[in-house]
Design an enzyme around this catalytic site. Structure first.
Site, mmCIF file in Angstrom:
data_model
loop_
_atom_site.group_PDB
_atom_site.id
_atom_site.type_symbol
_atom_site.label_atom_id
_atom_site.label_comp_id
_atom_site.label_asym_id
_atom_site.label_seq_id
_atom_site.Cartn_x
_atom_site.Cartn_y
_atom_site.Cartn_z
ATOM 1 N N GLY A 133 -5.091 3.204 -3.577
ATOM 2 C CA GLY A 133 -6.377 3.789 -3.936
ATOM 3 C C GLY A 133 -6.262 5.229 -4.368
ATOM 4 O O GLY A 133 -7.242 5.827 -4.810
ATOM 5 N N ARG A 139 -5.729 3.944 -8.044
ATOM 6 C CA ARG A 139 -7.191 3.969 -7.955
ATOM 7 C C ARG A 139 -7.789 2.562 -7.945
ATOM 8 O O ARG A 139 -8.783 2.296 -8.610
ATOM 9 C CB ARG A 139 -7.775 4.786 -9.104
ATOM 10 C CG ARG A 139 -7.744 6.288 -8.896
ATOM 11 C CD ARG A 139 -8.548 6.670 -7.685
ATOM 12 N NE ARG A 139 -8.702 8.110 -7.547
ATOM 13 C CZ ARG A 139 -9.175 8.688 -6.463
ATOM 14 N NH1 ARG A 139 -9.497 7.946 -5.416
ATOM 15 N NH2 ARG A 139 -9.321 9.982 -6.394
ATOM 16 N N ASP A 185 0.857 -1.175 0.000
ATOM 17 C CA ASP A 185 0.000 0.000 0.000
ATOM 18 C C ASP A 185 0.901 1.235 0.000
ATOM 19 O O ASP A 185 2.106 1.131 0.228
ATOM 20 C CB ASP A 185 -0.892 -0.038 1.242
ATOM 21 C CG ASP A 185 -1.805 1.179 1.333
ATOM 22 O OD1 ASP A 185 -2.325 1.611 0.290
ATOM 23 O OD2 ASP A 185 -1.992 1.701 2.449
ATOM 24 N N LYS A 186 0.331 2.392 -0.253
ATOM 25 C CA LYS A 186 1.127 3.613 -0.274
ATOM 26 C C LYS A 186 0.933 4.437 0.985
ATOM 27 O O LYS A 186 1.814 4.570 1.813
ATOM 28 C CB LYS A 186 0.784 4.464 -1.501
ATOM 29 C CG LYS A 186 1.615 5.745 -1.602
ATOM 30 C CD LYS A 186 1.037 6.699 -2.604
ATOM 31 C CE LYS A 186 -0.265 7.279 -2.121
ATOM 32 N NZ LYS A 186 -0.113 8.146 -0.932
ATOM 33 N N ARG A 206 7.834 17.743 -4.927
ATOM 34 C CA ARG A 206 6.639 17.933 -5.750
ATOM 35 C C ARG A 206 6.509 19.422 -6.056
ATOM 36 O O ARG A 206 6.475 20.244 -5.146
ATOM 37 C CB ARG A 206 5.404 17.422 -5.003
ATOM 38 C CG ARG A 206 5.471 15.961 -4.662
ATOM 39 C CD ARG A 206 4.679 15.599 -3.420
ATOM 40 N NE ARG A 206 3.305 16.035 -3.456
ATOM 41 C CZ ARG A 206 2.316 15.340 -4.027
ATOM 42 N NH1 ARG A 206 2.590 14.183 -4.596
ATOM 43 N NH2 ARG A 206 1.086 15.766 -4.023
ATOM 44 N N ASP A 256 -1.456 -0.958 6.001
ATOM 45 C CA ASP A 256 -1.726 -0.480 7.361
ATOM 46 C C ASP A 256 -3.191 -0.163 7.611
ATOM 47 O O ASP A 256 -3.544 0.217 8.721
ATOM 48 C CB ASP A 256 -0.898 0.780 7.639
ATOM 49 C CG ASP A 256 -1.420 1.991 6.869
ATOM 50 O OD1 ASP A 256 -1.802 1.817 5.695
ATOM 51 O OD2 ASP A 256 -1.452 3.087 7.441
ATOM 52 N N PHE A 258 -9.908 22.919 -10.078
ATOM 53 C CA PHE A 258 -8.934 21.924 -10.522
ATOM 54 C C PHE A 258 -9.642 20.647 -10.981
ATOM 55 O O PHE A 258 -10.658 20.254 -10.436
ATOM 56 C CB PHE A 258 -7.998 21.585 -9.359
ATOM 57 C CG PHE A 258 -7.193 20.344 -9.571
ATOM 58 C CD1 PHE A 258 -5.982 20.393 -10.239
ATOM 59 C CD2 PHE A 258 -7.640 19.115 -9.109
ATOM 60 C CE1 PHE A 258 -5.231 19.253 -10.434
ATOM 61 C CE2 PHE A 258 -6.905 17.970 -9.299
ATOM 62 C CZ PHE A 258 -5.693 18.047 -9.970
#
Length: 1334
Positions: free
Chosen positions: A696, A837, A418-419, A615, A863, A558
């Site tokens: 996601g 996603r 997962d991120k 970023r 997590d 946006f």
């Protein structure tokens, strides 16, 4: 695919994926549908009507057993194990007195023990599942029943009920939002349990029900909802509300899903649409699976083979018994008659067959499984006790939540991660900026004094005390009133969709849609431009202590296509200005031509920020005249009111006004990774473990994190993005990616061929001469006639570093049965894969896909609750005790606090567990075959009657992990080697004593050829031989080793003397008849000579084979051990190692992450959906309460990782003395003087070594006359002592230069070999074979 014809057409896009994935199972539930649900009809406040459809209730059942079913179901599961069934069969045989020669309790006691221990463990696990289910099912909820709110347990909630939710409560079921205490029926939810996203989301009720806030009004609500059937699509809902003869469309924006938490909303009401197992949360929950290791599966196969071998031995001995009874036994009938009911030799042979099955069953004794479980339990405690996996900040230790998967940790090939919360902390910090061509930010000097953190309080009493910035020049620029700097921060304070709440004077709490947007507004706040509040038409700020209110004329919101947002405001002086921020790729092309020079400078700054892994966003503005504003405003109104193509018309209007802007500068935000993530990923990659990120979040987020943690680099050959929305487009994109890979690989191969030819010519080799040069991968040799195969359609032959990024909607098509093979072949050819996603169920499906097609061991780590399905599906599930609850931990097999501990779990504990288990099994099968086969040989003469390397070396040399992935240490081949050795040992142990004792006599002339003397001699020789064998297999001797190995030998003699004692004879005269036989036998010198002879014949061939193998074909672990011993012998107190080591204990500098070339990424990556601009300007969301903003700790250095990455890809020409650039040790802090052999460390565990380690020292000394002098440390970093030869060999006159004696460290880290030449002959660069010119 077959489609039922009676399914309504509008539901087909939803039903079809669910019908296909029905096998995956849900989290549980008491209600089961007897038919496939085509559509759902729910009538509010009418339970009788809804019960006709037999919808599932809201009770969740994740447990496997109850009191009545536990014993039969658990025993049924346990006897699915081949071994348990085998031992039950033996127990039944032992209960038959005619064939049993062993007591039945010798089998039933250990079998009952094994079954009981497993049952207790399963019962405990299921008890906790019951406890969790009861806790959830008994939560209280306010349900509207007969016009009044009543407290009901969640398990009693029914479809069609109306529920009241209050702030910070979990949503009990999937609800249609009816009304809210917020204006316009709005409410705010947190969906971390569903998709891992921690930012808030807005939901809004249908306008016609928004005013039904009173329970009396809701009690009279009788609307009917017709919607799609239950499915797992978290981001989609389609339905219609019928009420008062009108219908209203329903979308996902009207739904509150189970697992969400209501935030910043006093209360709301919702209608239950899906309950219990039908909720989207449970539809995405994977079924709990019984996990077994590959060694378990192999042992089941081997047990069947051994049982077949046992049957063959029984048949042979039974046939021998029949022949003997017919030919010889008949002569003894007068005084050795057959026992009833035996009446002929055939029946005697039949009974002998079963007797031998019982006698020889020790070839696979039940003690094997008991021993295996004990070893696994010990390994689990080693993990729990590992202090280097303890997180002091969280006060959390690593925990092994299972004892059955430890050796599987040493065989992992794919990691699915997962991120959010796993790789990242989800914390954004304003790090650097560029204003009017001047860059500001961190000014850290790794060798100098760290800069002081700025204190903003004296300058600005409204500053956020948690904001961290170091460059005082920027603060001075603000103080002196620089116009560009003021306009820069004014833009940041106005151009956003952040909501603000001021709890008390000066105590501001920002509610940001994404963490990065909050970071930018916080930065403006600290530098004097404080966003205070907003209304639908105004924005109020405090600029340098002065309150200013701007008229908000428009928000140009946006989205993923625009990648920018703008606001148009009018200041108190009447000046109209457009402020815009967005990705530089779309904003720079909209600048006025007069900005060319500034744009060039700012682009260079953006490149630098991107190279630091930050970023970036570009900022610009444009002043508008009143006429321009009026004309554009009219066109915008027309586009906004358009009934067709509204989005396209708005986009065109936005694009028209966002032109000819003036550049202000750029921002750089750091996305905080968890500590040690880049280093861990790099180290695991060097161990040939592929890491996939399944998140996601949206694509921009995943790509940014991929670059930050070094999964993606600018040095990659190509990055492919799969974003098709149809099956055909996804298939075409996958095929195009594969064709491109093969094309680039083919070009690389041609470049290697050209280089190979130049390499041979450069070494003076003529046509027809033999020679070879290293390819840089493992230990394989590249000959003129055996170059790497060209890319000819076989994806396995593709060379180059590729990455694949695929979105969730594309992945849904890629997972179709007819496309999954194409997806797997494309993805597995890539070094990095990122899936964006994706739903929780899609995560599990990706894991299952790799398990199915690659037959590889998989590990999933996460997590949050959205990772549970993935964790359950993988062979090994790891939970991180993070900030998204403990659902992942509860579903996991192992848990710890930080991602960086994964490297130690796999490379140390996993490798050791696999190594120990394999050695144990090999020894165990050898020992048992040696023991059992002695009985087999005796049948022909009795009438047929029947370690390794230390932990830091495992991290220093990731290639040591490969034998587990390739399953080299225990497989069918190794098994047959073990049993062959066991059979050889049994032959020696039987026939050597038989030959010696058959004619031997005692000193008094009495013959020694009796049954008991022979038995004692053979048994004693057997115990000594197997003890010597285990001593040879022991890599590290401790007190416990000595105690158990030699203690077992002593125990054998103690027990043997006791069995032949007078005491036991007096108590059990029928069982212990041979008084003094052991003592008498072992007093004979010939017996000990026989034992010594048998031991030598058994052990000497093993010793000779191992010495020859170690000398001629050593393994990588052998070389590392030898190197360590050589260094220890030559160590001197003054010796120093080179460089420091990252030990995962914290940050060591404030340096940025490694270089990225020129990639830049939009800071909007955390805006997960279209912004809230329309809500803001409509005034619908002006009532918000606070959200606590977390601020976490420090960044870390990854300086060594850059050397590692550069070394793997760049061409580094060697000097004439044969120097090569190093890859510093990442763990131990020492660089041992290893062999300069071209294959010492590059290959797998089975790679041959061509030169001895000592040659490195000789070669190094001869190449560098100054090497005999003591080396001085290059930097004041902490270093560890090392032997003088290593230290001397490390000396060089050029910065960062290393001698050839350390080139094998490069090979260990990068899986390549250096160019083995110490002469001044021209040789190609060391990495030329790895990355040739294209």
């Amino acid at each position: 695919m077959t489609v039922l014809t009676d399914i309504p057409e509008k539901w087909l896009p939803v039903v079809l994926p669910i019908k296909k994935k029905k096998k995956a199972g849900f989290g549980g539930g008491k209600s089961k549908k007897k038919r496939t649900e085509e559509e759902r009809r729910v009538k509010a406040n009418d339970r009788e009507h809804n019960e006709k459809f037999q919808y599932a209730n809201n009770c969740i059942v994740t447990s496997k057993y109850n009191i009545l079913t536990f014993l039969p179901v658990n025993l049924f599961e346990q006897f699915q194990e081949v071994a348990n069934t085998y031992f039950l069969f033996l127990l039944i045989l032992q209960l038959i007195p005619q064939i049993s020669s062993l007591s039945w309790f010798t089998t039933i006691v250990p079998l009952a023990l094994v079954l009981s221990i497993t049952a207790v463990k399963d019962a405990t696990d299921d008890y906790f599942r019951h406890k969790s289910d009861n806790q959830v099912n008994n939560r209280q909820s306010q349900v509207l029943i007969r016009g009044s709110l009543q407290n009901e347990k969640w398990m009693n909630v029914k479809v069609g009920d109306i529920i009241k939710l209050e702030n910070n409560q979990f949503v009990a079921a999937d609800l249609l939002l009816l009304s809210s205490t917020e204006p316009h029926g709005l409410c705010y939810i947190e969906t971390a349990e569903l998709d891992g996203e921690t930012n808030m989301k807005v939901r809004q009720s249908v306008s016609v029900t928004a005013e039904l806030g009173d329970p009396n009004n809701l009690a009279s609500f009788d609307g009917e909802v017709v919607c799609e059937p239950p499915n797992n699509k978290l981001d989609r809902f389609c339905g219609t509300l019928y009420w008062r003869e009108k219908k209203y469309p329903l979308t996902n924006q009207n739904m509150l899903l189970r697992g969400c938490v209501l935030r910043n909303t006093e209360a709301c009401y919702g209608l239950v649409i899906f309950a219990g197992p039908d909720t989207k949360l449970m539809q995405n929950s994977g079924r709990t699976k019984f996990k077994r290791t590959s060694i378990d599966r192999l042992m089941n196969t081997l047990v069947l083979w051994i049982f077949g071998f046992l049957v063959c031995m029984g048949v042979i001995l039974a046939v021998g018994n029949a022949v003997w009874e017919r030919e010889v036994g008949s002569l003894f009938q007068s005084y050795l008659p057959w026992d009833p009911p035996v009446d002929n030799f055939m029946f005697s042979a039949f009974l002998s067959f079963w007797s031998y099955i019982i006698i020889l069953n020790t070839v696979v004794p039940i003690s094997l499984y008991v021993s295996v479980e004990v070893i696994r339990l010990g390994h689990s405690y080693f993990i729990n006790w590992d202090r280097q996996m303890f997180c002091s900040r969280c006060n959390t230790a690593a925990e092994s939540r299972t004892t059955t998967l430890n050796e599987e940790l040493g065989q992992v090939e794919y990691i699915f991660s997962d991120k959010t919360g796993t790789l990242t902390q989800n914390i954004m910090t304003f790090n650097k900026c560029s204003i009017n061509g001047q860059t500001y930010g961190e000014v850290t000097d790794p060798l100098g004094k760290q800069p002081k953190r700025l204190d903003f309080t004296p300058f600005n009493p409204l500053a956020n005390p948690d904001f961290c910035f170091y460059d005082e020049k920027l603060l001075e620029s603000v103080k002196v009133g620089d116009l560009h700097t003021h306009e820069f921060f004014r833009l940041l304070s106005l151009c956003h969709t952040v909501m603000s709440e001021e709890k008390s004077e000066g105590e501001l709490v920002y509610k940001a849609q994404s963490p990065d947007e909050g970071a930018l507004v916080t930065a403006a706040r600290n530098f004097g431009f404080v966003f205070r509040s907003r209304t639908p038409g105004t924005i109020t700020t405090t600029e340098m202590g002065r309150t200013v209110t701007y008229s908000l004329l428009a928000i140009l919101d946006f989205n993923n296509i625009r990648k920018r947002m703008s606001v148009i405001v009018r200041n108190p002086e009447g000046r109209i200005c457009l402020y815009c921020k967005g990705a530089d790729t779309v904003l720079l092309e909209r600048l006025h031509p007069c900005n060319q020079e500034l744009m060039s400078i700012t682009s260079d700054h953006l490149n630098e920020y991107g190279a630091d892994g930050l970023r970036t966003l570009a900022l610009a503005y444009r002043e508008l005249s009143e006429d321009e504003w009026e004309a554009w405003s009219e066109s915008h109104r027309c586009a906004d009111k358009a009934t067709d193509c509204r989005e396209d018309r708005l986009a065109a209007a936005y694009d028209k006004i966002e032109q000819d802007m003036k550049l202000l500068g750029a921002t750089a935000i750091e996305d905080k990774l968890q500590e040690g993530v880049p280093e861990t990923i790099a180290l695991l990659s060097l161990a040939n473990i592929k890491i996939w990120v399944l998140t996601g979040d949206k694509q921009e987020t995943a790509v940014n994190i991929g670059y930050s943690c070094k999964m993606l680099t600018d040095d990659m050959t190509e990055v492919f993005i799969i974003g098709g929305h149809t099956v055909q487009s996804v298939r075409q994109e996958l095929r195009s990616a594969r064709e491109r890979m093969m094309e680039l690989s083919r070009g690389k191969t041609e470049g290697m061929e050209a280089w190979a030819e130049a390499c041979f010519m450069g070494n003076g080799m003529k046509d027809g001469q033999e020679g070879d040069c290293t390819t840089g991968r493992g230990s394989k040799q590249l000959h003129c006639s055996s170059l790497p195969p060209s890319a000819s359609g076989d994806m396995d032959s593709i060379s180059g570093e590729f990455a694949l990024i695929i979105s969730g909607h594309s992945l849904a098509h890629a997972l179709e049965a007819d496309m999954e093979a194409e997806f797997v072949s494309t993805a597995c050819a890539c070094k990095a894969v990122i899936c964006c996603r994706v739903t929780p169920l899609q995560k599990a499906q990706v894991v299952e896909l790799i398990k199915k097609h690659k037959k590889a061991v998989t590990l999933a780590i996460g997590d949050g609750a959205n990772d549970v399905s993935m964790i359950k599906s993988a062979h090994i599930g790891v939970g991180i005790s993070g900030q998204e609850g403990i659902q992942a931990v509860l579903a996991s097999d192992y848990s710890f606090a930080q991602f960086r501990f994964l490297q130690r779990l796999l490379l140390v504990h996993g490798r050791w567990s696999y190594l120990r288990m394999c050695r144990f099994l090999c020894y165990f099968f050898y020992k048992n075959f040696a023991f059992t086969m002695v009985h087999f040989w005796f049948g022909f003469f009795c009438g047929f009657s029947a370690q390794d390397v230390p932990d830091h070396r495992s991290l220093e040399y990731p290639k040591l992990y490969e034998p587990g992935q390739l399953n080299l240490l225990f497989n069918k081949k190794e098994f047959f080697i073990c049993i062959t050795q066991g059979i050889y040992t049994s032959v020696v142990l039987f026939f050597v004593p038989y030959a010696v004792l058959s004619d031997a006599t005692q000193s008094n002339g009495v013959p020694l050829a009796d049954y008991q003397t022979f038995a004692v001699t053979t048994a004693t020789a057997l115990v000594i031989v197997v003890s010597v064998q285990i001593a040879l297999d022991t890599g590290f001797w401790t007190v416990f080793n000595h105690m158990f190995v030699w203690g077992s030998v002593g125990s054998y003699f103690t027990i043997m003397f006791a069995l032949h004692s007078q005491t036991l004879f007096r108590i059990f005269p029928n069982q212990f008849r041979f008084i003094g036989s052991a003592q008498n036998t072992l007093l004979q010198p010939v017996v000990w000579l026989t034992i010594a002879l048998a031991t030598a014949v058994c052990v000497v061939p093993v010793l000779a084979f191992r010495f020859l193998k170690l000398d001629l074909k050593p393994q990588l672990s052998d070389t590392v051990r030898h190197t360590q011993l050589v260094r220890q012998k030559r160590r001197k107190p003054g010796g120093r190692s080179i460089g420091g080591a990252w030990r995962g204990t914290g940050s060591v500098s404030e340096g940025r992450l490694g270089a990225r070339g020129g990639s830049r990424r939009s800071g909007y990556a955390f805006s997960h959906q279209e912004g809230f601009g329309e809500l803001i300007t409509s005034g619908k969301n002006m009532r918000l309460s606070s959200l606590a903003l977390a601020n976490f700790a420090s960044k870390h250095s990854s300086s060594w990782i850059e050397t590692l990455r550069r070394k793997k890809t760049n061409h580094t020409p060697p000097s004439t003395s044969g120097e090569c650039s190093p890859a510093p040790s990442n763990v131990s802090g020492t660089c041992p003087a290893l062999s300069n052999s071209s294959s010492v460390l590059g290959g797998s565990q089975e790679t041959p070594i061509e030169e001895e380690t000592d040659a490195a020292v000789v070669l190094s000394s001869s190449s560098h006359p100054a090497a005999s002098e003591p080396a001085e440390p290059r930097a004041p970093a902490q270093v560890a002592p090392v032997d003088s030869s290593t230290s001397a060999a490390a000396r060089t006159d050029s910065p960062g230069g290393w001698t050839r004696s350390l080139e094998t460290v490069q090979e260990a880290l990068f899986g390549r070999r250096g160019c083995a030449s110490a002469s001044s002959t021209q040789v190609p660069p060391c990495d030329a074979t790895e990355t040739p010119p294209h």
